[in-house]
Design an enzyme around this catalytic site. Sequence first.
Site, mmCIF file in Angstrom:
data_model
loop_
_atom_site.group_PDB
_atom_site.id
_atom_site.type_symbol
_atom_site.label_atom_id
_atom_site.label_comp_id
_atom_site.label_asym_id
_atom_site.label_seq_id
_atom_site.Cartn_x
_atom_site.Cartn_y
_atom_site.Cartn_z
ATOM 1 N N HIS A 6 0.843 -1.210 0.000
ATOM 2 C CA HIS A 6 0.000 0.000 0.000
ATOM 3 C C HIS A 6 0.872 1.251 0.000
ATOM 4 O O HIS A 6 1.160 1.828 1.045
ATOM 5 C CB HIS A 6 -0.921 -0.012 1.221
ATOM 6 C CG HIS A 6 -1.977 1.040 1.221
ATOM 7 N ND1 HIS A 6 -3.033 1.016 2.116
ATOM 8 C CD2 HIS A 6 -2.169 2.149 0.465
ATOM 9 C CE1 HIS A 6 -3.810 2.063 1.906
ATOM 10 N NE2 HIS A 6 -3.298 2.767 0.901
ATOM 11 N N HIS A 8 1.402 5.106 -2.117
ATOM 12 C CA HIS A 8 0.852 6.094 -3.045
ATOM 13 C C HIS A 8 1.916 7.148 -3.347
ATOM 14 O O HIS A 8 2.740 7.481 -2.489
ATOM 15 C CB HIS A 8 -0.362 6.816 -2.444
ATOM 16 C CG HIS A 8 -1.522 5.930 -2.124
ATOM 17 N ND1 HIS A 8 -2.177 5.204 -3.087
ATOM 18 C CD2 HIS A 8 -2.160 5.679 -0.942
ATOM 19 C CE1 HIS A 8 -3.175 4.536 -2.510
ATOM 20 N NE2 HIS A 8 -3.176 4.801 -1.220
ATOM 21 N N ARG A 72 -1.721 8.934 -5.892
ATOM 22 C CA ARG A 72 -2.219 9.428 -4.600
ATOM 23 C C ARG A 72 -3.737 9.257 -4.529
ATOM 24 O O ARG A 72 -4.477 9.751 -5.386
ATOM 25 C CB ARG A 72 -1.835 10.900 -4.449
ATOM 26 C CG ARG A 72 -2.201 11.506 -3.114
ATOM 27 C CD ARG A 72 -1.639 12.906 -3.026
ATOM 28 N NE ARG A 72 -1.966 13.545 -1.752
ATOM 29 C CZ ARG A 72 -1.516 14.742 -1.389
ATOM 30 N NH1 ARG A 72 -0.729 15.433 -2.206
ATOM 31 N NH2 ARG A 72 -1.851 15.252 -0.215
ATOM 32 N N ALA A 73 -4.206 8.581 -3.495
ATOM 33 C CA ALA A 73 -5.622 8.228 -3.415
ATOM 34 C C ALA A 73 -6.523 9.451 -3.337
ATOM 35 O O ALA A 73 -7.563 9.524 -4.002
ATOM 36 C CB ALA A 73 -5.862 7.316 -2.217
ATOM 37 N N HIS A 179 -10.400 1.217 -2.419
ATOM 38 C CA HIS A 179 -9.882 2.451 -1.822
ATOM 39 C C HIS A 179 -10.645 3.659 -2.346
ATOM 40 O O HIS A 179 -10.623 3.953 -3.535
ATOM 41 C CB HIS A 179 -8.397 2.598 -2.164
ATOM 42 C CG HIS A 179 -7.631 3.446 -1.200
ATOM 43 N ND1 HIS A 179 -8.036 4.721 -0.824
ATOM 44 C CD2 HIS A 179 -6.467 3.214 -0.528
ATOM 45 C CE1 HIS A 179 -7.161 5.222 0.023
ATOM 46 N NE2 HIS A 179 -6.208 4.318 0.228
ATOM 47 N N TYR A 195 -12.402 7.190 4.613
ATOM 48 C CA TYR A 195 -11.612 6.002 4.304
ATOM 49 C C TYR A 195 -12.049 4.812 5.164
ATOM 50 O O TYR A 195 -12.277 3.707 4.669
ATOM 51 C CB TYR A 195 -10.122 6.258 4.539
ATOM 52 C CG TYR A 195 -9.407 7.035 3.458
ATOM 53 C CD1 TYR A 195 -10.085 7.764 2.489
ATOM 54 C CD2 TYR A 195 -8.016 7.057 3.401
ATOM 55 C CE1 TYR A 195 -9.417 8.468 1.509
ATOM 56 C CE2 TYR A 195 -7.328 7.765 2.425
ATOM 57 C CZ TYR A 195 -8.033 8.477 1.486
ATOM 58 O OH TYR A 195 -7.364 9.180 0.516
ATOM 59 N N HIS A 224 -6.219 -0.134 5.411
ATOM 60 C CA HIS A 224 -6.330 0.508 6.727
ATOM 61 C C HIS A 224 -6.808 -0.479 7.790
ATOM 62 O O HIS A 224 -7.600 -0.147 8.671
ATOM 63 C CB HIS A 224 -7.283 1.718 6.656
ATOM 64 C CG HIS A 224 -7.089 2.530 5.406
ATOM 65 N ND1 HIS A 224 -8.054 2.630 4.435
ATOM 66 C CD2 HIS A 224 -6.019 3.234 4.952
ATOM 67 C CE1 HIS A 224 -7.608 3.377 3.435
ATOM 68 N NE2 HIS A 224 -6.372 3.759 3.723
ATOM 69 N N GLU A 285 1.395 2.549 3.981
ATOM 70 C CA GLU A 285 0.768 3.753 3.399
ATOM 71 C C GLU A 285 1.623 4.997 3.612
ATOM 72 O O GLU A 285 1.109 6.114 3.624
ATOM 73 C CB GLU A 285 -0.648 3.967 3.956
ATOM 74 C CG GLU A 285 -1.517 4.882 3.117
ATOM 75 C CD GLU A 285 -2.816 5.269 3.802
ATOM 76 O OE1 GLU A 285 -3.514 6.143 3.262
ATOM 77 O OE2 GLU A 285 -3.127 4.707 4.869
ATOM 78 N N ARG A 291 1.625 11.397 9.074
ATOM 79 C CA ARG A 291 3.039 11.501 8.703
ATOM 80 C C ARG A 291 3.953 11.871 9.868
ATOM 81 O O ARG A 291 5.160 11.974 9.694
ATOM 82 C CB ARG A 291 3.202 12.554 7.602
ATOM 83 C CG ARG A 291 2.324 12.315 6.395
ATOM 84 C CD ARG A 291 2.596 13.309 5.293
ATOM 85 N NE ARG A 291 1.741 13.074 4.129
ATOM 86 C CZ ARG A 291 1.908 13.610 2.940
ATOM 87 N NH1 ARG A 291 2.921 14.449 2.738
ATOM 88 N NH2 ARG A 291 1.093 13.358 1.944
#
Length: 343
Positions: A6, A8, A72-73, A179, A195, A224, A285, A291
């Site tokens: 996972h 992106h 990027r989702a 997703h 999400y 997730h 992810e 982050r």
Amino acid sequence: MIIDCHGHYTTAPPALEAWRKQQVAALSDPGTTAPVRADLRISDDELRETIEANQLRLMDERGIDVTIFSPRASFMAHHIGGFETSAEWASICNELCYRISTLYPERFVPAAMLPQSPGVDPATCIPELTRCVEEYGAVALNLNPDPSGGHWTAPPLTDRHWYPIYEKMVEYDVPAMVHVSTSVNPAFHTTGAHYLNADTTAFMQLVQGDLFADFPTLKLIIPHGGGAVPYHWGRFRGLAMALGKPELEEHVLNNVFFDTCVYHQPGSDLLFDVIPARNILFASEMIGAVRSVDPRTGHYFDDTRRYAEASPKLTADDWAAIRETNARTVYPRLDALLKEQGR
């Protein structure tokens, strides 16, 4: 080997977002000229700079060998414009992920974004899916169960509406990560609510239906950590019984898998305790929704390898399956690529 299923491209050069903003603006402002693909110029050096300082650096620090890499989702934003808008945008984003995979062929493997659009037949996505698999070597795709952006106007995943995509997935033997993208519904924060709502909703749709009777080899990954699914496993078992369905292990777990994007130790332990190890795929992810560094641990929230290796719920064999073997099984094209590389 550790395979992250996972990833992106969340750190793409600013030129990509600028191009997209102009594309979106042109949809409603007659004074804005719609950009053409040739307007977007991103060099290989720019791609290297964004990857080496970010995803690749963290992969090296955390001992992650390979990342399955998709656009990027939150940028998919299928609710914007119509099919033509999404088709051009998906094509551009997929090409960038492919270019990353050619620059770092042993570290990144592409997965495809589909040009979905609310109310549009999913069969329109097939040309882009075909191109990504046959020309770019994509080993998977991202499937958005809610192209409306948080208003849930699409039929459930078990509806025949989605069958054109499933048929192509089975033909190519590629899985899909279920997703969603950005939420435009103010009731649902994109990464904190939409999400996780979608992960839970997708699983319940699969429990309610009999999709895998029609597609016994179809494979779907719910990201997730499955949203609320592991935490409420007893509820889902009870609901399946009430619906006259078999036990979940028989009804869905031959086809449905969960990733490890759960960002604290107790949550990861719960996932490992409830869901069979054969149905869990390692993922982080990064660099994604969360982050920052957790001040309680001194480590990044999304450093999910730490949770797996510290969990008392996993045996050595479980961890070996989660970090590598399961991914090779669920993503046959990835396994074939790794074998070609001698891995």
